[in-house]
Design a protein around this motif. Structure first.
Motif, PDB file in Angstrom:
ATOM      1  N   HIS A  43      69.165  52.369  31.640  1.00  0.00           N
ATOM      2  CA  HIS A  43      69.842  53.649  31.404  1.00  0.00           C
ATOM      3  C   HIS A  43      69.694  54.025  29.928  1.00  0.00           C
ATOM      4  O   HIS A  43      70.666  53.973  29.153  1.00  0.00           O
ATOM      5  CB  HIS A  43      71.311  53.556  31.809  1.00  0.00           C
ATOM      6  CG  HIS A  43      71.523  53.238  33.253  1.00  0.00           C
ATOM      7  ND1 HIS A  43      71.275  54.139  34.263  1.00  0.00           N
ATOM      8  CD2 HIS A  43      71.931  52.099  33.867  1.00  0.00           C
ATOM      9  CE1 HIS A  43      71.541  53.583  35.440  1.00  0.00           C
ATOM     10  NE2 HIS A  43      71.932  52.337  35.226  1.00  0.00           N
ATOM     11  N   GLY A  44      68.495  54.390  29.538  1.00  0.00           N
ATOM     12  CA  GLY A  44      68.197  54.663  28.140  1.00  0.00           C
ATOM     13  C   GLY A  44      68.978  55.822  27.567  1.00  0.00           C
ATOM     14  O   GLY A  44      69.515  55.725  26.451  1.00  0.00           O
ATOM     15  N   GLU A  45      69.044  56.928  28.310  1.00  0.00           N
ATOM     16  CA  GLU A  45      69.749  58.103  27.792  1.00  0.00           C
ATOM     17  C   GLU A  45      71.240  57.831  27.629  1.00  0.00           C
ATOM     18  O   GLU A  45      71.858  58.259  26.648  1.00  0.00           O
ATOM     19  CB  GLU A  45      69.510  59.288  28.728  1.00  0.00           C
ATOM     20  CG  GLU A  45      68.053  59.778  28.709  1.00  0.00           C
ATOM     21  CD  GLU A  45      67.851  61.010  29.567  1.00  0.00           C
ATOM     22  OE1 GLU A  45      68.829  61.461  30.206  1.00  0.00           O
ATOM     23  OE2 GLU A  45      66.714  61.506  29.603  1.00  0.00           O
ATOM     24  N   GLU A  46      71.826  57.087  28.598  1.00  0.00           N
ATOM     25  CA  GLU A  46      73.242  56.739  28.487  1.00  0.00           C
ATOM     26  C   GLU A  46      73.477  55.841  27.272  1.00  0.00           C
ATOM     27  O   GLU A  46      74.489  55.961  26.572  1.00  0.00           O
ATOM     28  CB  GLU A  46      73.734  56.047  29.760  1.00  0.00           C
ATOM     29  CG  GLU A  46      73.822  56.950  30.982  1.00  0.00           C
ATOM     30  CD  GLU A  46      72.507  57.001  31.763  1.00  0.00           C
ATOM     31  OE1 GLU A  46      71.457  56.679  31.168  1.00  0.00           O
ATOM     32  OE2 GLU A  46      72.548  57.369  32.937  1.00  0.00           O
ATOM     33  N   THR A  59      71.794  47.299  48.579  1.00  0.00           N
ATOM     34  CA  THR A  59      71.564  47.364  47.132  1.00  0.00           C
ATOM     35  C   THR A  59      70.967  46.022  46.711  1.00  0.00           C
ATOM     36  O   THR A  59      71.540  44.964  46.998  1.00  0.00           O
ATOM     37  CB  THR A  59      72.873  47.604  46.368  1.00  0.00           C
ATOM     38  OG1 THR A  59      73.409  48.877  46.761  1.00  0.00           O
ATOM     39  CG2 THR A  59      72.645  47.582  44.860  1.00  0.00           C
ATOM     40  N   ILE A  60      69.824  46.063  46.077  1.00  0.00           N
ATOM     41  CA  ILE A  60      69.147  44.841  45.629  1.00  0.00           C
ATOM     42  C   ILE A  60      69.023  44.907  44.117  1.00  0.00           C
ATOM     43  O   ILE A  60      68.410  45.830  43.581  1.00  0.00           O
ATOM     44  CB  ILE A  60      67.757  44.692  46.275  1.00  0.00           C
ATOM     45  CG1 ILE A  60      67.879  44.694  47.814  1.00  0.00           C
ATOM     46  CG2 ILE A  60      67.069  43.412  45.792  1.00  0.00           C
ATOM     47  CD1 ILE A  60      66.545  44.750  48.535  1.00  0.00           C
ATOM     48  N   ILE A  61      69.629  43.941  43.454  1.00  0.00           N
ATOM     49  CA  ILE A  61      69.594  43.894  41.986  1.00  0.00           C
ATOM     50  C   ILE A  61      68.712  42.726  41.566  1.00  0.00           C
ATOM     51  O   ILE A  61      68.961  41.578  41.944  1.00  0.00           O
ATOM     52  CB  ILE A  61      71.007  43.729  41.402  1.00  0.00           C
ATOM     53  CG1 ILE A  61      71.898  44.897  41.862  1.00  0.00           C
ATOM     54  CG2 ILE A  61      70.961  43.655  39.878  1.00  0.00           C
ATOM     55  CD1 ILE A  61      73.356  44.712  41.543  1.00  0.00           C
ATOM     56  N   ASN A 102      62.587  40.862  31.572  1.00  0.00           N
ATOM     57  CA  ASN A 102      62.797  41.953  30.623  1.00  0.00           C
ATOM     58  C   ASN A 102      64.098  42.711  30.811  1.00  0.00           C
ATOM     59  O   ASN A 102      64.730  43.127  29.843  1.00  0.00           O
ATOM     60  CB  ASN A 102      61.643  42.964  30.707  1.00  0.00           C
ATOM     61  CG  ASN A 102      60.339  42.373  30.207  1.00  0.00           C
ATOM     62  OD1 ASN A 102      60.338  41.448  29.408  1.00  0.00           O
ATOM     63  ND2 ASN A 102      59.227  42.893  30.700  1.00  0.00           N
ATOM     64  N   ARG A 103      64.526  42.909  32.075  1.00  0.00           N
ATOM     65  CA  ARG A 103      65.618  43.843  32.309  1.00  0.00           C
ATOM     66  C   ARG A 103      66.143  43.729  33.727  1.00  0.00           C
ATOM     67  O   ARG A 103      65.673  42.920  34.525  1.00  0.00           O
ATOM     68  CB  ARG A 103      65.125  45.270  32.082  1.00  0.00           C
ATOM     69  CG  ARG A 103      64.052  45.663  33.092  1.00  0.00           C
ATOM     70  CD  ARG A 103      63.422  46.974  32.820  1.00  0.00           C
ATOM     71  NE  ARG A 103      64.407  48.022  32.846  1.00  0.00           N
ATOM     72  CZ  ARG A 103      64.161  49.254  32.400  1.00  0.00           C
ATOM     73  NH1 ARG A 103      62.962  49.537  31.902  1.00  0.00           N
ATOM     74  NH2 ARG A 103      65.067  50.172  32.442  1.00  0.00           N
ATOM     75  N   ILE A 123      65.053  53.839  45.634  1.00  0.00           N
ATOM     76  CA  ILE A 123      64.919  54.261  44.238  1.00  0.00           C
ATOM     77  C   ILE A 123      65.329  53.104  43.321  1.00  0.00           C
ATOM     78  O   ILE A 123      66.282  52.367  43.626  1.00  0.00           O
ATOM     79  CB  ILE A 123      65.800  55.497  43.954  1.00  0.00           C
ATOM     80  CG1 ILE A 123      65.352  56.671  44.826  1.00  0.00           C
ATOM     81  CG2 ILE A 123      65.761  55.885  42.477  1.00  0.00           C
ATOM     82  CD1 ILE A 123      66.289  57.864  44.773  1.00  0.00           C
ATOM     83  N   CYS A 124      64.634  52.947  42.203  1.00  0.00           N
ATOM     84  CA  CYS A 124      64.990  51.919  41.220  1.00  0.00           C
ATOM     85  C   CYS A 124      65.572  52.583  39.982  1.00  0.00           C
ATOM     86  O   CYS A 124      65.099  53.649  39.558  1.00  0.00           O
ATOM     87  CB  CYS A 124      63.771  51.081  40.826  1.00  0.00           C
ATOM     88  SG  CYS A 124      64.177  49.801  39.602  1.00  0.00           S
ATOM     89  N   SER A 125      66.571  51.941  39.415  1.00  0.00           N
ATOM     90  CA  SER A 125      67.252  52.492  38.238  1.00  0.00           C
ATOM     91  C   SER A 125      66.320  52.664  37.044  1.00  0.00           C
ATOM     92  O   SER A 125      66.594  53.456  36.146  1.00  0.00           O
ATOM     93  CB  SER A 125      68.414  51.568  37.837  1.00  0.00           C
ATOM     94  OG  SER A 125      67.924  50.262  37.535  1.00  0.00           O
ATOM     95  N   CYS A 126      65.210  51.913  37.004  1.00  0.00           N
ATOM     96  CA  CYS A 126      64.316  51.990  35.845  1.00  0.00           C
ATOM     97  C   CYS A 126      63.426  53.224  35.877  1.00  0.00           C
ATOM     98  O   CYS A 126      62.701  53.499  34.913  1.00  0.00           O
ATOM     99  CB  CYS A 126      63.438  50.732  35.754  1.00  0.00           C
ATOM    100  SG  CYS A 126      62.117  50.659  36.979  1.00  0.00           S
ATOM    101  N   GLY A 127      63.476  53.965  36.983  1.00  0.00           N
ATOM    102  CA  GLY A 127      62.627  55.150  37.088  1.00  0.00           C
ATOM    103  C   GLY A 127      61.140  54.796  37.087  1.00  0.00           C
ATOM    104  O   GLY A 127      60.306  55.583  36.641  1.00  0.00           O
TER     105      GLY A 127
END
Length: 943
Positions: A652-655, A920-922, A927-928, A936-940
C-alpha cells in the motif's frame, strides 16, 4: 571515682576521645563501670582496634568483663569489620558459661553481617531464649542474602513460637522486599499486619507503600495510598515514584495536580521524581506544566531541580529551551553547566558542546572532572576524533591528567572512535588504574573485534593481580559474538569457570548469547539450563536468541514457561517474544502474546506499542497494526516509521506516503529509518516520481544524510523501472564501498530486464566479496538459460558443484491448527502427499478453464513443455496453499510464508485460486506481503 567516671562519659559523648582517655588513664582506681564507659565511647566512634586493645587490658588488669562490655566490643568489631577478633571474643564468651540473650543477639548479628550465615544460624539455634531483636536479626540476615522466602518463613516461625512481631520486624521485612517475583509474599505480610494489634502509623504505611513501589505493583500501591488515613510528603513522593518507575507519566502528573489541590507543598524530590517521567519529545508539554510548578513554588534556584529540568528538556529533544533555561541560572551553578554539556553529549550535538565549553572558559568557569568527562563523551564518535585528541591535550595540561575517571573516559572515547592503540597509550600512562580502566581497555578492543588483544589484556590483568569482573568478561564475550571468534569465546568461558562465576546470571546470559550468535544453539541452551537461577533478563535474552534464529516454537515455549519459574514477563520480554513472532510471521502466537500482555499489569508504553505495530505488520495483519497505533497515547518517530513500514510491506505505497505526510503534519521529525520505509514503499508500488522527490527532500528539507539503505531503495526503484544506467549511478554513490546487497539488487534488476552484460558485471562484483554466494550463481545461471545459453549455464552449475556451493532450498510453510507444515517444490514427503497432489491437479485444471495459462518460459530447464508445466504447478507455495484448502473450513483465510520471492506464474495462479475457492490467501515472500482476494492481489501485480 564517680566524678572521673562522669568526665570520661561526658568527653566520650562529645567525641573528645583523647580527653576522655587522658582522664581514664590517670584514674587511681577503675571499676567495671569505668572500663565500660571508655570502651563504649570508642565503640560509638567506630574505633574497633582501640576497643579490642582495652578489652585485652581488662583481661590483664581486671575487672572481668560483663555482658555490657561484650555487647560494646562485638558491635565495635562488627562496624569495623574486625571479623577474626570478633570470632575470638565469641569463643571467650562461650567459655565463660551462660550467655545472656542480648549478648547472643550481638554475636548472631556479628556473624550475619560478616556474611557467615551458617555460623549465624548455628548461634541462633543454640540460643536459650529469643526475643524480637533475635528474630529481627535472623530475618535481616536472610534478607541481606536475597533469601526472601527464608526471611518470610522465619517471620512465620517467629509468630508460631509466641514472639509477636513489632514495628521493627515489619520495617525489616519491608525494606528487604524489592523483587517483583515475591510480590505475593509482600501482600501476605500486609494482610498479617492488618490483622495484628499494632496501630498503623504514617511511617509503617509509607513503608508498605514503598514495598509495593519496589515490587512494581501500581494497583496495590494506589489502593493503599487512597486508603491512607493520613499522608505526608514522603507518601506523596513514594506514590509519584511508583508511577514514574512504571512508565505512567500521565498518572504522575495527575497526582501532582492533586497535591496542589490539597495544598501539599512539593519539595525538590517531588519535582526531580516527576521530571524523570518526561523522557521523550511527546511529553514536553507535561514538562512545561511541571516547570510552571517549579516556578510557582520558587524552586528554580535549587541546583538539583534545575539540573533535572535541563535533563528533562534534553530527553525531550528541546535543546533550545534547555539552553534558555541555563541562561536564567546563576553562572556559578556548575551543576547546571555540566548538565547542559551532558545533554549535548548524549544528543551528539558535539559542535554545540564545544561552543558551550568555550563560553564557560570565557566566563571564567573552571572545568572540573565532570565537565571534562562530558566533553570527552561528546567527542566519542569517529567523526570527532580530532576534537577528542585536542581535548586530550588540554586535559593533560592540567592536574586532571592524574584523575582516573577522566583517563577512563579518554580510553572509552578512543575505543568508540576505533582507536584502540590510542586507548592503550592512555592506559599505560596512568599512574592509578581501577577496575573500570581495565574494562574500558577491553571494551576498546571489543569495538574493533580484536579478540586476540582482549585475551592479552585478560592475561595481563591476572599478572597484575587484578581479577576480571563481570563487566570485563561481558565486554570480552560481546566481542566473540561471531562464528570466527568462537574459540576465543570458549577460552573466556573457561576463565569464567576458573573464577567460579559460571552461576552468575549476567555472565550466563552473555555466554549463551555469544554461543547463540556463533550458531551454537545447543551450547547456548546448556549454559542457560546450567544457571541455578534465571532472571527476567536471561529469559528474555533466550527468547530473543531463538527468535533471531527462526526457532519461533522454542521462543514461544520458553515464554510460556516463565510463570512456572516464578517470573513475570516485563517490557523487554514482550519485545523479545513479539520480535520472535514477527521473524516467523506467527500471527496466532502474536495474538496470544497480546492477550497475555492485556491480562498483565503492564501499561502499553511507546516501546512495547511499537513492537506490537511491527509484529502485526510483519505477520500480515495490517488492521491490527493500525489498531495498536491508534491505541497508543504517545507516539514517537519509531511508531510512525513502523506503521509506514507495515503499509509498505503490504504493497500500500500511497497509503504509506499519506501516513508520512500525516506524521509531518503532527510535527514529528522523520529519521533515517522513516525514509527507508517511505522509499521502500515508493519502490514496491512503482511510485517513481514520489521516490525521487522524497530522496531529495531527506537532505534539503530534513538535514539527513543518505545511507546505504536509502541508496539501495533508489537502486531498486530505478531497477524495477528498467532504468539500469541510473540505478548503477546510485550504486556508485553509496558512501564507502558498495556491499553485497547493492550489487545483488542491481543483479536482480538486470535479470528482470534481461540485461545479461550488466548482470554478469554485478555478479562478478558480488563474488569478489563473497565467492561462496549461492544466489549469484543461481541468478546468473537462470539469466544464461533465459538467453538460451544452455551450455554456459551448465558450465556455471558445474563450477558450483566443484566449489561445493549448494543452492539454498526454497520452501513455503503454512500454520494449521497451531502446527507449522513446510513444503519444498515437488515435495512428496508429507503423509497427505497423494491427496495434496490430486487436489492441486484438479485446481490447476479448473483455473485453466477460468483463463490461467502457465508461463512455461519461467522454467529454465531444457525439458519438454509438458514437463515445464508440471514443474511450475508443483512449486512449494501451491503445495502449501492446497494443504491449507484441504485441512481448513471453507472461508478460512490462509497464511503462507515463502523464503524466496514469489514467481510471476505462482502469483497469477494464486489470484485465480483465491477467486475459485473464495478464500483470502496471504503470502509473505522474501520481499513483502501479497493479499490475494477474489482474483486480485494487493500489490497490483508490481513487486
Amino acid at each position: 571515682m564517680i566524678v572521673e567516671n562522669h568526665l570520661v562519659h561526658a568527653y566520650g559523648i562529645c567525641g573528645e576521645l583523647q580527653d576522655s582517655r587522658k582522664i581514664f588513664d590517670v584514674m587511681p582506681q577503675r571499676n567495671l563501670f569505668s572500663w565500660n564507659i571508655m570502651i563504649g565511647a570508642y565503640a560509638s566512634s567506630g574505633s574497633g582496634d582501640q576497643v579490642v586493645n582495652l578489652l585485652y587490658d581488662m583481661f590483664n588488669q581486671g575487672p572481668y568483663p560483663n555482658y555490657v562490655t561484650y555487647i560494646s566490643v562485638l558491635r565495635a568489631c562488627t562496624s569495623s569489620e574486625m571479623w577474626e577478633e570478633a570470632k575470638l571474643i565469641h569463643s571467650v564468651i562461650v567459655e565463660g558459661g551462660s550467655v545472656p540473650c542480648n549478648v547472643e543477639n550481638a554475636i548472631f548479628s556479628m556473624y550475619a553481617k560478616c556474611g557467615n550465615l551458617q555460623d549465624a544460624l548455628t548461634v541462633f539455634e543454640r540460643m536459650e531464649s529469643r526475643n524480637e531483636v533475635s528474630w529481627n536479626a535472623l530475618i535481616s540476615a536472610y534478607a541481606s542474602k536475597g533469601c526472601f522466602a527464608d526471611a518470610f518463613h522465619s517471620f512465620n516461625q517467629m509468630i508460631l513460637q509466641g514472639c509477636n512481631p513489632g514495628r521493627a520486624t515489619y520495617m525489616t521485612l519491608l525494606n528487604a522486599f524489592d523483587d517483583s517475583s515475591i510480590l505475593q509474599l509482600g501482600r501476605s505480610i500486609h494482610v498479617q499486619f492488618m490483622g495484628s494489634n499494632i496501630e498503623p502509623d504514617i511511617v509503617l504505611n509509607t513503608a508498605f507503600l514503598n514495598m509495593y513501589r519496589k515490587n512494581g505493583s501500581l494497583r496495590d500501591a494506589r489502593t493503599l495510598f487512597d486508603n491512607l488515613p493520613q499522608r505526608n510528603l514522603v507518601s506523596w513522593n513514594v506514590m509519584l515514584a511508583t508511577y514514574a518507575e512504571n512508565g505512567s507519566p500521565g498518572e504522575a502528573l495527575a497526582l501532582l495536580g492533586q497535591m496542589y489541590l490539597q495544598q501539599v507543598k512539593p519539595d525538590g524530590i517531588t519535582f526531580i521524581t516527576i521530571l524523570n517521567t518526561c523522557s521523550e519529545p511527546a511529553m514536553l508539554i507535561n514538562g512545561e506544566i511541571i516547570f510552571d510548578g517549579v516556578v510557582k513554588w520558587s524552586m528554580e534556584s535549587d541546583a538539583l531541580v534545575g539540573s533535572s529540568l535541563l535533563s528533562m528538556y534534553g530527553k525531550c529533544a528541546a535543546l533550545y529551551e534547555a539552553r534558555a533555561l541555563l541562561e536564567r541560572m546563576p553562572d556559578n551553578n556548575m551543576v547546571a553547566w555540566n548538565s547542559m554539556l551532558a545533554i549535548y553529549a548524549q544528543k551528539e550535538h558535539t559542535q554545540e558542546a564545544i561552543e558551550l565549553f568555550g563560553e564557560m572558559q570565557a566566563r571564567g568557569l573552571i572545568a572540573d572532572r565532570v565537565t571534562c568527562i562530558s566533553m570527552i563523551r561528546a567527542c566519542s564518535q569517529p567523526s570527532m576524533i580530532n576534537q577528542g585528541i585536542r581535548l586530550h591535550v588540554l586535559v593533560f595540561s592540567t592536574t586532571l591528567k592524574r584523575n582516573t575517571a577522566v583517563c577512563n573516559a579518554l580510553i572509552t572515547m578512543y575505543g568508540k572512535c576505533k582507536k584502540a592503540a590510542y586507548a592503550e597509550k592512555v592506559f599505560k600512562a596512568m599512574t592509578v588504574r581501577d577496575q573500570i580502566s581495565w574494562n574500558a581497555l577491553i571494551a576498546a578492543y571489543a569495538q574493533q573485534e580484536d579478540v586476540g588483544e582482549i585475551l592479552n589484556v585478560l592475561l595481563e590483568m591476572y599478572q597484575n593481580g587484578v581479577k576480571p569482573n563481570k563487566a570485563s568478561l561481558v565486554s570480552a564475550l560481546d566481542a566473540c559474538c561471531m562464528p570466527v571468534a568462537l574459540t576465543s569465546g570458549q577460552i573466556i568461558h573457561y576463565q569464567i569457570l576458573d573464577l567460579g562465576l559460571e552461576t552468575d546470571v549476567m555472565l550466563g546470559t552473555a555466554l549463551f548469547t555469544m554461543y547463540g550468535k556463533c550458531n551454537k544453539l545447543e551450547d547456548a541452551r546448556r549454559v542457560f539450563d546450567f544457571l541455578p537461577k534465571h532472571d527476567v533478563v536471561s529469559w528474555s535474552a533466550m527468547i530473543s536468541m531463538y527468535g533471531q534464529h527462526g526457532h519461533g516454537k522454542e521462543a514461544f515455549r520458553i515464554f510460556h514457561e516463565m510463570p512456572s519459574g516464578g517470573l513475570v514477563p516485563n517490557r523487554v520480554t514482550y519485545i523479545s517474544i513479539l520480535d520472535a513472532c514477527a521473524s516467523v510471521a506467527a500471527l496466532p502466537e502474536g495474538k496470544l502474546v497480546h492477550a497475555c500482555f492485556t491480562e498483565g499489569e503492564l501499561e502499553l508504553d511507546v516501546i512495547v506499542g511499537n513492537a506490537f505495530i511491527s509484529m502485526y505488520g510483519k505477520c500480515g495483519s495490517l488492521e491490527n497494526a493500525v489498531y495498536m497505533f491508534k491505541r497508543m497515547k504517545i507516539r514517537d518517530v519509531v511508531s510512525w516509521s513502523a506503521l509506514i513500514a507495515a503499509f509498505s510491506q503490504h504493497g500500500h505505497g500511497e497509503e504509506a506516503i499519506n501516513i508520512f505526510c500525516e506524521m509531518l503534519e503532527n510535527c514529528v521529525r522523520p529519521d533515517n529509518i522513516t525514509f527507508v520505509s517511505v522509499l521502500s514503499a515508493c519502490s514496491h508500488a512503482g511510485l517513481f516520481a514520489e521516490g525521487c522527490k522524497y530522496f531529495d527532500s531527506m537532505e534539503e528539507d530534513h538535514g539527513l544524510t543518505a545511507t546505504e539503505d536509502h541508496y539501495l531503495c533508489m537502486i531498486d526503484l530505478f531497477g524495477r523501472m528498467g532504468r539500469l544506467d541510473e540505478a548503477e549511478k546510485y550504486l556508485l554513490k553509496i558512501p564507502g564501498k558498495p556491499g553485497i546487497v547493492a550489487w545483488m539488487t542491481l543483479l536482480s534488476a538486470s535479470r528482470l530486464h534481461n540485461d545479461l552484460e550488466r548482470g554478469c558485471y554485478a555478479a562478478e562484483k558480488v563474488l569478489e566479496i563473497d565467492p561462496q554466494n549461492d544466489a549469484v550463481y543461481v541468478t546468473l545461471s537462470n539469466m544464461l538459460s533465459a538467453a538460451g545459453k544452455w551450455d554456459e549455464a551448465a558450465k556455471l552449475r558445474k563450477i558450483m558443484i566443484q566449489r561445493g556451493i549448494k543452492k539454498s532450498q526454497g520452501w513455503s510453510s503454512i500454520t494449521v491448527d497451531g502446527r507449522v507444515t513446510e513444503f519444498s517444490a515437488g515435495d512428496t514427503s508429507h503423509p497427505q502427499t497423494s491427496e495434496i497432489h490430486s487436489e492441486l491437479d484438479k485446481i490447476t485444471e479448473e483455473i485453466k478453464m477460468m483463463g490461467y495459462v502457465p508461463d512455461t518460459k519461467l522454467v529454465l530447464h531444457d525439458v519438454v513443455e509438458a514437463e515445464k508445466e508440471l514443474l511450475l504447478c508443483h512449486h512449494s507455495e501451491r503445495l502449501a496453499i492446497t494443504f491449507g484448502l484441504i485441512n481448513t473450513q471453507r472461508g478460512t483465510p490462509l497464511h503462507v510464508i515463502k523464503n524466496l520471492r514469489v514467481c510471476s506464474d505462482c502469483h497469477t495462479a494464486t489470484k485465480y485460486i483465491s477467486k475459485l475457492t473464495k478464500r483470502t490467501i496471504i503470502v509473505r515472500d522474501a520481499n513483502r506481503f501479497h493479499h490475494f482476494e477474489n482474483g486480485i492481489c494487493s500489490c497490483g501485480d508490481y513487486w
